[in-house]
Scaffold this active site. Structure first.
Site, PDB file in Angstrom:
ATOM      1  N   SER A  64      -2.832  -6.764 -12.995  1.00  0.00           N
ATOM      2  CA  SER A  64      -1.492  -6.911 -13.577  1.00  0.00           C
ATOM      3  C   SER A  64      -0.422  -6.359 -12.645  1.00  0.00           C
ATOM      4  O   SER A  64       0.605  -5.867 -13.103  1.00  0.00           O
ATOM      5  CB  SER A  64      -1.428  -6.168 -14.919  1.00  0.00           C
ATOM      6  OG  SER A  64      -1.748  -4.795 -14.736  1.00  0.00           O
ATOM      7  N   ALA A 215       5.216 -13.607  -4.646  1.00  0.00           N
ATOM      8  CA  ALA A 215       5.112 -13.428  -6.099  1.00  0.00           C
ATOM      9  C   ALA A 215       6.461 -13.508  -6.808  1.00  0.00           C
ATOM     10  O   ALA A 215       6.593 -14.185  -7.835  1.00  0.00           O
ATOM     11  CB  ALA A 215       4.424 -12.102  -6.407  1.00  0.00           C
ATOM     12  N   LYS A 268      -4.143 -14.304   7.720  1.00  0.00           N
ATOM     13  CA  LYS A 268      -2.695 -14.429   7.930  1.00  0.00           C
ATOM     14  C   LYS A 268      -1.986 -13.094   7.745  1.00  0.00           C
ATOM     15  O   LYS A 268      -0.911 -12.865   8.311  1.00  0.00           O
ATOM     16  CB  LYS A 268      -2.104 -15.504   7.022  1.00  0.00           C
ATOM     17  CG  LYS A 268      -2.398 -15.320   5.527  1.00  0.00           C
ATOM     18  CD  LYS A 268      -1.327 -14.560   4.798  1.00  0.00           C
ATOM     19  CE  LYS A 268      -1.648 -14.389   3.344  1.00  0.00           C
ATOM     20  NZ  LYS A 268      -0.576 -13.710   2.574  1.00  0.00           N
ATOM     21  N   LYS A 372      -0.530  -2.170  -2.417  1.00  0.00           N
ATOM     22  CA  LYS A 372      -1.305  -1.833  -1.236  1.00  0.00           C
ATOM     23  C   LYS A 372      -1.129  -2.885  -0.140  1.00  0.00           C
ATOM     24  O   LYS A 372      -0.973  -4.074  -0.407  1.00  0.00           O
ATOM     25  CB  LYS A 372      -2.790  -1.721  -1.583  1.00  0.00           C
ATOM     26  CG  LYS A 372      -3.107  -0.623  -2.602  1.00  0.00           C
ATOM     27  CD  LYS A 372      -2.779   0.750  -2.046  1.00  0.00           C
ATOM     28  CE  LYS A 372      -3.113   1.846  -3.048  1.00  0.00           C
ATOM     29  NZ  LYS A 372      -2.745   3.194  -2.538  1.00  0.00           N
ATOM     30  N   GLN A 374      -2.588  -5.260   2.676  1.00  0.00           N
ATOM     31  CA  GLN A 374      -3.863  -5.913   2.950  1.00  0.00           C
ATOM     32  C   GLN A 374      -4.101  -6.087   4.445  1.00  0.00           C
ATOM     33  O   GLN A 374      -5.228  -6.061   4.917  1.00  0.00           O
ATOM     34  CB  GLN A 374      -3.912  -7.293   2.280  1.00  0.00           C
ATOM     35  CG  GLN A 374      -3.538  -7.274   0.807  1.00  0.00           C
ATOM     36  CD  GLN A 374      -2.153  -7.875   0.586  1.00  0.00           C
ATOM     37  OE1 GLN A 374      -1.225  -7.699   1.377  1.00  0.00           O
ATOM     38  NE2 GLN A 374      -2.005  -8.579  -0.515  1.00  0.00           N
TER      39      GLN A 374
END
Length: 432
Positions: A64, A215, A268, A372, A374
């Site tokens: 979430s 997002a 990527k 976080k 990546q």
């Protein structure tokens, strides 16, 4: 100048087969829930069975955060609209305290009462049929569609509980996680979708949804596209899953190349670190365009070496070139790498590895509001793999990104990775 980037990238893979978007449909005002009567949706899933005897899908979103909440806006609307889905969409929430109106409240309660994730997606209303559940067992109970959208390092602790409370013969999964696992013994890369399948059992199948999907933009219904890579055993099952995600402003195409789509989603983020270094040092659009082109070539080479059956056309999908472009111009990895380069400045001195790790941790804490990075983790894992296989010389850009990030090389050495790649590419044609 930035408009040249897509052109350069497309030229670099000009031999790739063009993709026919056979799954594009037209919708009319799909976002106004009251305008849709269940069972009258414009897209009806292909099926060999009648809708009356076909079990409805119970959807559970596992995660979430920013991306999890964004995809919940789409999945919630579609579940309400599609006759083959239960109306309620469950969203597992890692419970935490949040401040609202100078009072402390549980995040799950705020989401359910205000229909907004005020911490990770503030200002965007979630559909009322999306229910936040902090208990994982309750959230996944009897689910038939599991949408994984959380940092992949949390999966090992969660998957045994999930498996115990779903029927893996009836349940499918889709991973929105952009990362790679690595085998503890062989150190070879393992797709996260495959790791999920391994724990969930032989009959469980997991696809991936990857694409140029920032997002916040998705949540605010700005037009974009995404790629669903899956093979659930039949065209009807694949199409039903595609419709769960597809909307007028979030167009989803379906392919079968899970490995190519998923690996692109992880790699990527490494290239985006390099783009951030370029931006932080103000090296300009030409340098960034070269970095993106070379980055795409190295992504293609990595996938070809380590994953069988990857198709060239996958790199021309949203999960390939488009995701690379948007991640290198926006997104958290580019943003944090930009800040990393600025704090390093133009200094030519090296940092020790411990100082590099500390700097990344500080930037992540200050800029990501609990999210976080990546790209840094992926860069470390990929570098270790390439080094162990004696392949660093074939990936000069990814190697340079790691050296800056964790071996403390000056940020301006990012151009070495670009030049070395160009020199190695032209060497065979030299007459010298």
């Amino acid at each position: 100048m930035s408009y040249l980037v897509p052109l350069l990238l497309l030229i670099s893979l000009s031999t790739a087969a063009s993709t026919t978007y056979s799954h594009r449909y037209h919708y009319s005002k799909p976002f106004v829930l009251s305008s849709h009567k269940r069972g009258t949706e414009p897209n009806v899933a292909i099926s060999t069975k009648s809708e009356e005897i076909m079990e409805k899908e119970q959807i559970c979103i596992i995660g979430s955060g920013n991306w999890g909440s964004a995809i919940a806006t789409i999945v919630g609307r579609n579940a309400h609209r599609l006759s083959f889905c239960h109306d309620e969409v469950r969203m597992w929430v890692f419970e935490e305290d949040v401040q609202i109106n100078e009072q402390t409240a549980k995040l799950s309660n705020v989401i359910n009462e205000q229909h907004e994730n005020i911490k990770y997606l503030p200002g965007v209303k979630l559909p009322e049929n999306v229910r936040a559940i902090p208990n994982l067992e309750e959230a996944v109970k009897d689910a038939t569609v599991l949408i994984f959208v959380l940092p992949h390092q949390f999966l090992p602790k969660l998957l045994p509980t999930i498996r115990a409370h779903v029927n893996p013969t009836r349940c499918h999964g889709v991973s929105l996680i952009k990362g790679l696992d690595f085998d503890a013994e062989t150190k070879m890369p393992v797709l996260i979708s495959k790791s999920i399948e391994t724990v969930m059992g032989e009959q469980f199948r997991c696809g991936v949804l990857m694409g140029a999907n920032v997002a916040d933009e998705v949540a605010r219904q700005r037009t974009c596209e995404s790629t669903l890579a899956c093979d659930f055993g039949s065209d009807s099952d694949n199409e039903r899953m595609r419709q769960i995600f597809d909307e007028e402003h979030f167009r989803v195409s379906q392919i079968s190349d899970v490995a190519g789509a998923e690996a692109c989603g992880a790699l990527k983020n490494i290239i985006a670190l390099g783009a951030g270094f370029v931006d932080g040092l103000n090296l300009g659009g030409n340098t960034k365009a070269a970095l993106l082109r070379i980055g795409l070539l190295e992504m293609t080479k990595f996938c070809t070496i380590f994953f069988g059956g990857v198709e060239k056309s996958t790199f021309m999908e949203s999960c390939g070139v488009a995701d690379l472009i948007t991640t290198c111009y926006g997104g958290r990895n580019r943003k944090c790498a930009d800040e990393f380069a600025k704090r390093r400045g133009g200094e030519l001195t090296y940092l020790d590895s411990e100082s590099c790790t500390k700097l990344w941790s500080e930037i992540e804490s200050e800029m990501l509001n609990g999210q976080k990075l990546q790209g840094t983790l992926a860069a470390q894992e990929v570098y270790s793999l390439l080094k162990a296989r004696n392949l660093l010389h074939q990936f000069p850009l990814m190697s340079a990104i790691y050296e800056i990030s964790f071996n403390g090389k000056p940020a301006n050495t990012i151009t070495d990775g670009i030049r070395t790649h160009i020199e190695s590419a032209t060497m065979p044609r030299s007459k010298l």
